[in-house]
Motif scaffolding. Structure first.
Motif, PDB file in Angstrom:
ATOM      1  N   GLY A 505       0.808  -1.213   0.000  1.00 16.87           N
ATOM      2  CA  GLY A 505       0.000   0.000   0.000  1.00 16.87           C
ATOM      3  C   GLY A 505       0.839   1.258   0.000  1.00 16.87           C
ATOM      4  N   ALA A 506       1.967   1.214   0.696  1.00 15.73           N
ATOM      5  CA  ALA A 506       2.869   2.370   0.664  1.00 15.73           C
ATOM      6  C   ALA A 506       3.386   2.630  -0.738  1.00 15.73           C
ATOM      7  CB  ALA A 506       4.034   2.132   1.625  1.00 15.73           C
ATOM      8  N   GLN A 507       3.682   1.563  -1.500  1.00 14.64           N
ATOM      9  CA  GLN A 507       4.165   1.751  -2.865  1.00 14.64           C
ATOM     10  C   GLN A 507       3.054   2.260  -3.780  1.00 14.64           C
ATOM     11  OE1 GLN A 507       6.285  -1.599  -4.381  1.00 14.64           O
ATOM     12  NE2 GLN A 507       6.555  -0.739  -6.424  1.00 14.64           N
ATOM     13  N   ILE A 508       1.826   1.839  -3.552  1.00 13.71           N
ATOM     14  CA  ILE A 508       0.711   2.357  -4.356  1.00 13.71           C
ATOM     15  C   ILE A 508       0.556   3.851  -4.144  1.00 13.71           C
ATOM     16  CG2 ILE A 508      -1.800   2.274  -4.639  1.00 13.71           C
ATOM     17  CD1 ILE A 508      -1.678  -0.689  -3.974  1.00 13.71           C
ATOM     18  N   LEU A 509       0.655   4.284  -2.904  1.00 16.20           N
ATOM     19  CA  LEU A 509       0.552   5.714  -2.623  1.00 16.20           C
ATOM     20  C   LEU A 509       1.764   6.464  -3.159  1.00 16.20           C
ATOM     21  CD1 LEU A 509      -0.831   5.492   1.011  1.00 16.20           C
ATOM     22  CD2 LEU A 509      -2.085   6.029  -1.051  1.00 16.20           C
ATOM     23  N   GLN A 510       2.933   5.851  -3.136  1.00 15.41           N
ATOM     24  CA  GLN A 510       4.109   6.490  -3.710  1.00 15.41           C
ATOM     25  C   GLN A 510       3.937   6.715  -5.207  1.00 15.41           C
ATOM     26  OE1 GLN A 510       6.970   3.593  -2.588  1.00 15.41           O
ATOM     27  NE2 GLN A 510       7.342   4.441  -0.553  1.00 15.41           N
ATOM     28  N   THR A 511       3.264   5.777  -5.864  1.00 17.99           N
ATOM     29  CA  THR A 511       3.059   5.890  -7.307  1.00 17.99           C
ATOM     30  C   THR A 511       1.974   6.900  -7.641  1.00 17.99           C
ATOM     31  OG1 THR A 511       3.688   3.558  -7.528  1.00 17.99           O
ATOM     32  CG2 THR A 511       2.563   4.565  -9.401  1.00 17.99           C
ATOM     33  N   GLY A 512       0.917   6.960  -6.842  1.00 18.00           N
ATOM     34  CA  GLY A 512      -0.228   7.779  -7.206  1.00 18.00           C
ATOM     35  C   GLY A 512      -0.210   9.197  -6.697  1.00 18.00           C
ATOM     36  N   ILE A 513       0.625   9.517  -5.711  1.00 20.87           N
ATOM     37  CA  ILE A 513       0.645  10.857  -5.125  1.00 20.87           C
ATOM     38  C   ILE A 513       1.805  11.641  -5.718  1.00 20.87           C
ATOM     39  CG2 ILE A 513       0.872  12.184  -2.997  1.00 20.87           C
ATOM     40  CD1 ILE A 513      -0.353   9.835  -1.512  1.00 20.87           C
ATOM     41  N   PRO A 514       1.570  12.863  -6.212  1.00 23.26           N
ATOM     42  CA  PRO A 514       2.691  13.665  -6.731  1.00 23.26           C
ATOM     43  C   PRO A 514       3.658  14.042  -5.627  1.00 23.26           C
ATOM     44  CG  PRO A 514       0.677  14.973  -6.633  1.00 23.26           C
ATOM     45  CD  PRO A 514       0.279  13.555  -6.347  1.00 23.26           C
ATOM     46  N   ALA A 515       4.914  14.266  -6.029  1.00 23.96           N
ATOM     47  CA  ALA A 515       5.962  14.561  -5.052  1.00 23.96           C
ATOM     48  C   ALA A 515       5.697  15.851  -4.293  1.00 23.96           C
ATOM     49  CB  ALA A 515       7.323  14.639  -5.754  1.00 23.96           C
TER      50      ALA A 515
END
Length: 589
Positions: A505-515
């Protein structure tokens, strides 16, 4: 007749010359197009302004004037090389296009040029996906997390134990924990917004110093409390040192969560590579592994201290460890950025239309309370509008499960059943080790199933085992030893699915949330998770009798099942934005 033409394009790169020798029209059968270098086919090297061309011509016959428009002479002839002995002319765009089309007639090499582009094989693509963008920087990041998390996890175990030794009551610890969660709920979005608007490395070092200062202040207050012990628990809550301790603990928790979010949602993405899913999954697994190992080591270390020394001596040893770890963390943070070629200095906002505020504009305000409320509202709004909201809500729902998980409520329940303390300690240790195992399993799941399907597998596995565990409880057989052990084993195994989704889930949020919004949305998510946990703790306070454990277990199970259903529904019916974010996933492609 032979005409030599040299075309010069205006672009960012150095001028590239294309020499074309074309015979007379009667000899077109022998014409050839000089083979272009492969990099000419790369759009990166293409000129930016293709409509503007300057032409130098060296003509061997004057009758070529019929094929060009010689009446348009460039005004800036003096800016060109003085070696050119012929007039500088502009070609009409239609004349240039006609010449270009004529040059391609009868050409046989163009297909060879286009088919010669290198294409990576599947093995090469997998190798790139599993290779971090900055491996040296990642190793320095791991070392920094190890040094910081060891002290933080030690303190997370030390302060409740030290407070519990002051007075035999759970009220002071429960009150401090509740206030710390309120601080995270209220101040999380504000701290996340500040982290997004400040440079990464200075902001991280500043929060590290604040966290250590809060820890040292807490140590001083607890040592003072051990020297002057109040007669009753009610008098503890009204002591000045207790008020300072509550504030210090709230600041320490808020700083620690912001540091963790910055590492897990922002830094590791830059160092591993957002477009390298396997490498990112492995980096997330290592970070979770480090956190769990530090949790086990920190609790064990302070437990050994308490078994050999007085509480005040143990607190002094903990304070010494905090002071010594601070420069180590700061140096390792600087080294992380140095070894990654300064990738952490990259701007968080796109240059076009960036509305990031400066540090002065954030801190310079006449009404800090109003700005704080505005930041909290903004954080909640951004959290709700994020493209991967269902995956984040599933993560938050898991925090409602405070009963069927290792913690205070489960420990109290097992103690009431007369279970041996060694078995209770072994249960907690096995749950932690299962989390370590999940970090290895999650990386393999991402590699084989993809990010999205790996998350669904973890949630379904977690919900299935907890369903069986609740069924065993309601069967009424927990009064016997074997069903009770089976009940605990099911909970231990279910942690494998829970921790797997925690990593995925952390990686999904890393992919979907802009920096530019990683810290704001990440800390806001932690605030919602703390709110969920606080709600369940409030229900447990109301239904505090052991006979109500089945009701609390059912509420925990419903939250986990709801998380799995929400995630699977999102996976089945994605939006167009989600399809674009996970276009490489088999399910969303």
């Amino acid at each position: 007749m032979v005409m030599g033409v040299v075309v010069i394009g205006n672009g960012q790169s150095s001028p590239r010359l294309l020499s074309i020798c074309r015979p007379h029209a009667r000899a077109t059968s022998s014409s050839r197009l000089t083979k272009l270098p492969r990099r000419w086919l790369n759009p990166h090297f293409a000129p930016l302004r293709l409509g503007i061309f300057s032409l130098r011509c060296s003509l061997s016959n004057t009758d070529v004037g019929n094929s060009v428009a010689a009446n348009e002479v460039h005004d800036d002839i003096t800016s060109l090389d003085s070696n050119c002995s012929v007039p500088i002319v502009h070609l009409m765009s239609d004349s240039l296009e006609t010449e270009g089309l004529n040059l391609l007639v009868g050409v046989t090499d163009i297909d060879t040029i286009l088919t010669a582009l290198p294409v990576l094989s599947e093995e090469e693509q997998n190798a790139i996906a599993a290779t971090p963008a900055h491996p040296s920087g990642l190793y320095a990041l791991y070392a920094s997390c190890l040094a910081g998390n060891l002290v933080e996890q030690l303190w997370n175990f030390a302060w409740p134990a030290a407070i519990a030794l002051i007075h035999p009551s759970l009220l002071p610890v429960a009150f401090m924990s509740f206030c710390a969660k309120l601080a995270v709920i209220a101040g999380g979005p504000l701290v996340g917004k500040l982290m997004d608007h400040f440079p990464r490395v200075p902001a991280y070092n500043c929060l590290t110093i604040v966290q250590v200062a809060a820890q040292l202040l807490s140590v001083g207050m607890i040592i003072h409390a051990h020297t002057v012990q109040p007669p009753s628990v009610s008098s503890v809550l009204v002591q000045p040192w207790f008020a300072v301790l509550v504030i210090a603990l709230a600041v320490e928790r808020l700083s620690g969560l912001a540091l963790g979010v910055a590492m897990e949602r922002d830094w590791v993405v830059l160092l591993a590579g957002a477009n390298r899913p396997v490498a990112l999954a492995q980096a997330n697994a290592v970070l979770s592994r480090i956190d769990l190992i530090c949790e086990i080591a920190g609790a064990s270390l302070f437990g050994v201290f308490l078994s050999k020394y007085e509480p005040v001596t143990c607190l002094k040893l903990a304070a010494s460890l905090m002071i010594r770890s601070l420069p180590v963390v700061v140096v390792l943070t600087w080294l992380t950025n140095k070894l990654s070629a300064g990738v952490l200095d990259r701007a968080k906002c796109p240059q076009a239309g960036c509305r990031c505020l400066s540090a002065g504009s954030i801190l310079h305000t006449g009404n800090i309370l109003a700005r704080s409320i505005e930041a909290i509202k903004h954080g909640w709004l951004e959290y709700i509008q994020q493209p991967v909201l269902p995956a984040s809500l599933a993560y938050v729902l898991l925090y409602f499960n405070v009963v069927l998980a290792p913690g205070g409520l489960m420990t109290a329940f097992l103690t009431q059943h007369g279970l041996d303390p060694s078995i209770i300690g072994g249960f907690s240790g096995l749950c932690a080790f299962m989390g370590v195992a999940a970090t290895f399993v999650s990386a393999k799941m991402v590699e084989r199933l993809g990010i999205l399907k790996a998350g669904a597998a973890g949630l379904i596995f977690h919900a299935s085992l907890l369903t069986i565990a609740v069924a065993v409880y309601w069967s009424g057989a927990l009064s016997q030893k074997i069903p009770l052990v089976f009940f605990l084993c099911l909970i231990v195994l279910s942690r494998l699915g829970h921790m797997s989704y925690d990593v995925v889930g952390a990686q999904i949020l890393q992919t979907g949330i802009p920096a530019s919004k990683a810290n704001l949305i990440g800390v806001t998510e932690v605030s919602f998770a703390s709110l969920a946990e606080s709600v369940m703790l409030g229900v447990a306070i109301i239904a505090n009798d052991v006979s109500h454990f089945g009701f609390l277990a059912m509420l925990s199970l419903l939250s986990v099942v709801g998380a799995a259903c929400l995630y699977c529904r999102w996976l089945k019916n994605p939006t167009e934005i989600q399809r674009s974010l996970f276009s490489l996933e088999p399910r969303f492609s």
